[in-house]
Design a protein around this motif. Structure first.
Motif, PDB file in Angstrom:
ATOM      1  N   THR A  54      42.709  12.973  80.200  1.00 32.95           N
ATOM      2  CA  THR A  54      43.455  13.454  81.390  1.00 32.95           C
ATOM      3  C   THR A  54      42.432  13.013  82.706  1.00 32.95           C
TER       4      THR A  54
ATOM      5  N   SER B 265      53.323  16.432  81.750  1.00 29.09           N
ATOM      6  CA  SER B 265      54.596  16.349  81.862  1.00 29.09           C
ATOM      7  C   SER B 265      55.143  15.801  80.496  1.00 29.09           C
TER       8      SER B 265
ATOM      9  N   ASP C 186      39.416  13.528  85.040  1.00 34.86           N
ATOM     10  CA  ASP C 186      38.123  13.974  84.723  1.00 34.86           C
ATOM     11  C   ASP C 186      37.944  15.538  84.836  1.00 34.86           C
TER      12      ASP C 186
ATOM     13  N   SER D 213      50.982  15.250  76.985  1.00 34.72           N
ATOM     14  CA  SER D 213      50.463  15.298  78.453  1.00 34.72           C
ATOM     15  C   SER D 213      51.233  16.305  79.291  1.00 34.72           C
TER      16      SER D 213
ATOM     17  N   GLY E 226      45.640   6.497  79.233  1.00 34.55           N
ATOM     18  CA  GLY E 226      45.953   6.901  77.782  1.00 34.55           C
ATOM     19  C   GLY E 226      46.985   5.938  77.456  1.00 34.55           C
TER      20      GLY E 226
ATOM     21  N   LYS F 104      47.266   6.209  83.119  1.00 31.42           N
ATOM     22  CA  LYS F 104      47.016   4.785  83.279  1.00 31.42           C
ATOM     23  C   LYS F 104      46.364   4.298  81.879  1.00 31.42           C
TER      24      LYS F 104
ATOM     25  N   ASN G  29      49.171  20.301  73.662  1.00 34.21           N
ATOM     26  CA  ASN G  29      48.104  19.099  73.439  1.00 34.21           C
ATOM     27  C   ASN G  29      47.781  19.215  72.072  1.00 34.21           C
TER      28      ASN G  29
ATOM     29  N   GLN H  48      36.648  -1.124  83.427  1.00 35.74           N
ATOM     30  CA  GLN H  48      37.991  -1.866  84.005  1.00 35.74           C
ATOM     31  C   GLN H  48      38.636  -1.033  84.952  1.00 35.74           C
ATOM     32  N   SER H  49      39.360  -1.770  85.676  1.00 32.19           N
ATOM     33  CA  SER H  49      40.329  -0.622  86.818  1.00 32.19           C
ATOM     34  C   SER H  49      41.722  -0.940  86.385  1.00 32.19           C
ATOM     35  N   PHE H  50      42.367   0.288  85.977  1.00 29.35           N
ATOM     36  CA  PHE H  50      43.654   0.581  85.410  1.00 29.35           C
ATOM     37  C   PHE H  50      44.468   1.051  86.625  1.00 29.35           C
TER      38      PHE H  50
ATOM     39  N   SER I 280      36.049   9.045  80.594  1.00 28.84           N
ATOM     40  CA  SER I 280      35.291   9.118  81.750  1.00 28.84           C
ATOM     41  C   SER I 280      34.230   8.332  81.950  1.00 28.84           C
TER      42      SER I 280
ATOM     43  N   ILE J 261      39.398  17.382  81.795  1.00 27.58           N
ATOM     44  CA  ILE J 261      38.907  17.279  80.205  1.00 27.58           C
ATOM     45  C   ILE J 261      38.392  18.360  79.576  1.00 27.58           C
TER      46      ILE J 261
ATOM     47  N   CYS K  43      48.678  11.257  78.978  1.00 18.46           N
ATOM     48  CA  CYS K  43      49.555   9.833  79.070  1.00 18.46           C
ATOM     49  C   CYS K  43      49.729   9.272  80.294  1.00 18.46           C
TER      50      CYS K  43
HETATM   51  N1  LIG Z   1      42.003   4.535  86.060  1.00 20.65           N
HETATM   52  C1  LIG Z   1      41.194   3.667  86.002  1.00 20.65           C
HETATM   53  O1  LIG Z   1      40.926   2.621  86.401  1.00 20.65           O
HETATM   54  C2  LIG Z   1      39.980   4.220  84.919  1.00 20.65           C
HETATM   55  C3  LIG Z   1      39.126   3.329  84.500  1.00 20.65           C
HETATM   56  C4  LIG Z   1      38.327   3.782  83.425  1.00 20.65           C
HETATM   57  C5  LIG Z   1      38.149   5.179  83.220  1.00 20.65           C
HETATM   58  N2  LIG Z   1      38.923   5.905  83.439  1.00 20.65           N
HETATM   59  C6  LIG Z   1      39.115   7.435  83.150  1.00 20.65           C
HETATM   60  O2  LIG Z   1      40.179   7.436  81.991  1.00 20.65           O
HETATM   61  C7  LIG Z   1      40.901   8.864  82.239  1.00 20.65           C
HETATM   62  C8  LIG Z   1      42.070   9.018  82.628  1.00 20.65           C
HETATM   63  O3  LIG Z   1      42.210   8.162  83.915  1.00 20.65           O
HETATM   64  P1  LIG Z   1      43.587   7.806  84.298  1.00 20.65           P
HETATM   65  O4  LIG Z   1      43.359   6.910  85.584  1.00 20.65           O
HETATM   66  O5  LIG Z   1      44.287   7.235  83.173  1.00 20.65           O
HETATM   67  O6  LIG Z   1      44.290   8.996  84.990  1.00 20.65           O
HETATM   68  P2  LIG Z   1      45.942   9.279  85.206  1.00 20.65           P
HETATM   69  O7  LIG Z   1      46.629   7.792  85.215  1.00 20.65           O
HETATM   70  O8  LIG Z   1      45.841  10.182  86.220  1.00 20.65           O
HETATM   71  O9  LIG Z   1      46.462  10.040  83.789  1.00 20.65           O
HETATM   72  C9  LIG Z   1      45.952  11.345  83.465  1.00 20.65           C
HETATM   73  C10 LIG Z   1      47.256  12.112  82.630  1.00 20.65           C
HETATM   74  O10 LIG Z   1      46.766  13.146  82.307  1.00 20.65           O
HETATM   75  C11 LIG Z   1      48.088  13.809  82.425  1.00 20.65           C
HETATM   76  N3  LIG Z   1      47.168  15.403  82.400  1.00 20.65           N
HETATM   77  C12 LIG Z   1      46.910  16.041  83.571  1.00 20.65           C
HETATM   78  N4  LIG Z   1      46.278  17.250  83.095  1.00 20.65           N
HETATM   79  C13 LIG Z   1      46.615  17.383  81.806  1.00 20.65           C
HETATM   80  C14 LIG Z   1      46.521  18.366  80.770  1.00 20.65           C
HETATM   81  N5  LIG Z   1      45.684  19.380  81.096  1.00 20.65           N
HETATM   82  N6  LIG Z   1      46.688  18.182  79.642  1.00 20.65           N
HETATM   83  C15 LIG Z   1      47.459  16.960  79.186  1.00 20.65           C
HETATM   84  N7  LIG Z   1      47.684  15.973  79.988  1.00 20.65           N
HETATM   85  C16 LIG Z   1      47.157  16.136  81.319  1.00 20.65           C
HETATM   86  C17 LIG Z   1      48.569  13.659  83.589  1.00 20.65           C
HETATM   87  O11 LIG Z   1      49.741  14.289  83.972  1.00 20.65           O
HETATM   88  P3  LIG Z   1      51.338  14.131  83.608  1.00 20.65           P
HETATM   89  O12 LIG Z   1      51.740  14.290  81.991  1.00 20.65           O
HETATM   90  O13 LIG Z   1      52.004  14.634  84.764  1.00 20.65           O
HETATM   91  O14 LIG Z   1      51.606  12.410  83.658  1.00 20.65           O
HETATM   92  C18 LIG Z   1      48.409  11.905  83.471  1.00 20.65           C
HETATM   93  O15 LIG Z   1      49.521  11.589  82.830  1.00 20.65           O
HETATM   94  C19 LIG Z   1      39.738   9.583  83.237  1.00 20.65           C
HETATM   95  O16 LIG Z   1      38.680  10.123  82.686  1.00 20.65           O
HETATM   96  C20 LIG Z   1      39.189   8.501  84.064  1.00 20.65           C
HETATM   97  O17 LIG Z   1      38.098   8.692  84.582  1.00 20.65           O
HETATM   98  C21 LIG Z   1      40.141   5.733  84.547  1.00 20.65           C
END
Ligand SMILES: NC(=O)c1ccc[n+]([C@@H]2O[C@H](COP(=O)([O-])OP(=O)(O)OC[C@H]3O[C@@H](n4cnc5c(N)ncnc54)[C@H](OP(=O)(O)O)[C@@H]3O)[C@@H](O)[C@H]2O)c1
Length: 290
Positions: free
Chosen positions: A69, A35, A71, A33, A14, A12, A55, A122-124, A97, A74, A10
Motif C-alpha cells: 500500500t 478497490s 507508506d 486492494s 504490488g 505499481k 486484506n 527502482q522507479s515504478f 517502503s 502500511i 495492487c
Molecule cells: N513507485 C515506486 O517507484 C516505488 C519504488 C520503491 C518502493 N515503493 C514503495 O512501494 C509501496 C507501494 O508503492 P506504489 O508506488 O506501488 O503505490 P501505488 O501505486 O499508489 O499503489 C498502492 C496500492 O495500494 C492500494 N491501497 C491503498 N490503501 C490500501 C489499504 N489500506 N489496503 C489495501 N490496499 C490499499 C491502492 O489502492 P487501489 O486499490 O484503489 O488501487 C493502490 O493500488 C510503497 O511503500 C512505496 O514506498 C514504490
C-alpha cells in the motif's frame, strides 16, 4: 516448491511483484486492494481467481505477505491483518517502503510472523508492466533473520542483487537515495537557471551540460570522490567565487543561499582531496561569509 505469496495493495509495485514472482514460480495465495478492480486487474494478469477487497482474507494462507500500500497505510493494514487472524503460523511479512523500517510491521511479529522490509531501488511509474523492472537492480533488505533470508531468495529469483542494511540506518539510507535521485533533478534545475541569463534555453542547457555531467560521473567511477572534484574550490580560487557571487547577487539573488551552501560543502570535499590548504579554505569561507 517456491513459497506462496499474497499482495496487499495492487498498485505499481504490488502489480510488478505479482507478475514477476508468478513468473519465477511463486504461487499466488491471493491479491487484495482497497478497490476490488485493482485486485481483479492483477488477478487476471497472473491468472488467479483469488482476489478480494478484504486484506486478511487473502493473507491467511500465504507463506509470504507483501504489504504494498502507500507508506501511510502500511501500519494500519498490518494492524488489521494481524487483528483479524490474517496470518498463518511462521509467515513472512514484508513491505517495500524505502523510508520506513520493518518496525512498522510489529503487529505481525506479535502474531508470530517474521517481519522485514524489502526496498527495490527502482522507479515504478505505472501499473502497466513491460520488461522486468527488478532485473539488475539492488533490493535492500532489513528485518528479522527469517524475513531477510526469504527476501534474499526473492531478490535472486526476481533477477535483482540483494543488499542487507541495518534497521536503524533505514531513514538515512532513504535520505541518500533521495539526494542521489531527487536532488540531482534539483541540482540540474539550479544549473539550468544559472545558464538561462546567457540566452540558453532549458532544452539546450541539457544538451550543453550533458557531456560535462557524463564526464564527471565517469570520473567518479574511475577515481572516486574526492579525487573527481575539479573547479575553482578545488583550486582555491577565491576570485572566481567572488565573481560568481556578484553576478548571482545582481541577476538571480534568490539562488545565493543554495550556491553558498553547496560551495561550503565542496570546500570540505576539496580538503579531503588534499589540494586545498587550510589557509585557502579559510579564505574561501570568508568570501562565502562564514
Ligand atoms: N513507485 C515506486 O517507484 C516505488 C519504488 C520503491 C518502493 N515503493 C514503495 O512501494 C509501496 C507501494 O508503492 P506504489 O508506488 O506501488 O503505490 P501505488 O501505486 O499508489 O499503489 C498502492 C496500492 O495500494 C492500494 N491501497 C491503498 N490503501 C490500501 C489499504 N489500506 N489496503 C489495501 N490496499 C490499499 C491502492 O489502492 P487501489 O486499490 O484503489 O488501487 C493502490 O493500488 C510503497 O511503500 C512505496 O514506498 C514504490
Amino acid at each position: 516448491m517456491k513459497p506462496s505469496f499474497a499482495i496487499v495493495g495492487c498498485g505499481k509495485v504490488g502489480s510488478a511483484l505479482a507478475r514477476f514472482l508468478t513468473a519465477a514460480g511463486y504461487r499466488a495465495a491471493g491479491l487484495a486492494s482497497k478497490s476490488l478492480s485493482s485486485a481483479q486487474r492483477v488477478a487476471e494478469m497472473i491468472g488467479t481467481k483469488r482476489f478480494s477487497r478484504v486484506n486478511w482474507e487473502v493473507t491467511k494462507s500465504a507463506d509470504i505477505v507483501f504489504i504494498t500500500t502507500p507508506d501511510g497505510a502500511i501500519g494500519e493494514a498490518c494492524r488489521q491483518i494481524a487483528g483479524n487472524n490474517g496470518l498463518r503460523e511462521r509467515s513472512i511479512v514484508l513491505h517495500c517502503s524505502g523510508s520506513l523500517s520493518s518496525e512498522i510491521l510489529f503487529p505481525a511479529k506479535e502474531c508470530g510472523a517474521s517481519i522485514g522490509s524489502m526496498h527495490p531501488l527502482q522507479s515504478f511509474v505505472s501499473v502497466e508492466i513491460g520488461s522486468n523492472p527488478f532485473q539488475g537492480i539492488i533490493i535492500s533488505v532489513e528485518g528479522e533473520p527469517q524475513a531477510v533470508d526469504a527476501a534474499r531468495k526473492i531478490a535472486a529469483d526476481l533477477g535483482a542483487t540483494f543488499m542487507e542494511i541495518k534497521t536503524e540506518a533505514k531513514t538515512l539510507y532513504h535520505a541518500s537515495a533521495v539526494v542521489a535521485s531527487n536532488y540531482l533533478v534539483t541540482l540540474l534545475d539550479l544549473a539550468f537557471r544559472l545558464i538561462e541569463p546567457a540566452g540558453v534555453s532549458k532544452t539546450d542547457a541539457l544538451k550543453l551540460l550533458k557531456p560535462l555531467i557524463g564526464g564527471t560521473l565517469s570520473n567518479i567511477e574511475k577515481v572516486g570522490i574526492p579525487e573527481a572534484l575539479t573547479g575553482p574550490i578545488e583550486r582555491g580560487d577565491a576570485e572566481v567565487l567572488e565573481r560568481h557571487m556578484a553576478e548571482i547577487a545582481s541577476k538571480v539573488p534568490e539562488l545565493m543561499t543554495i550556491y553558498k551552501a553547496l560551495s561550503l560543502y565542496t570546500i570540505g570535499v576539496a580538503r579531503k582531496k588534499g589540494t586545498l590548504s587550510e589557509s585557502r579554505a579559510q579564505m574561501l569561507k570568508g568570501v562565502l561569509g562564514k
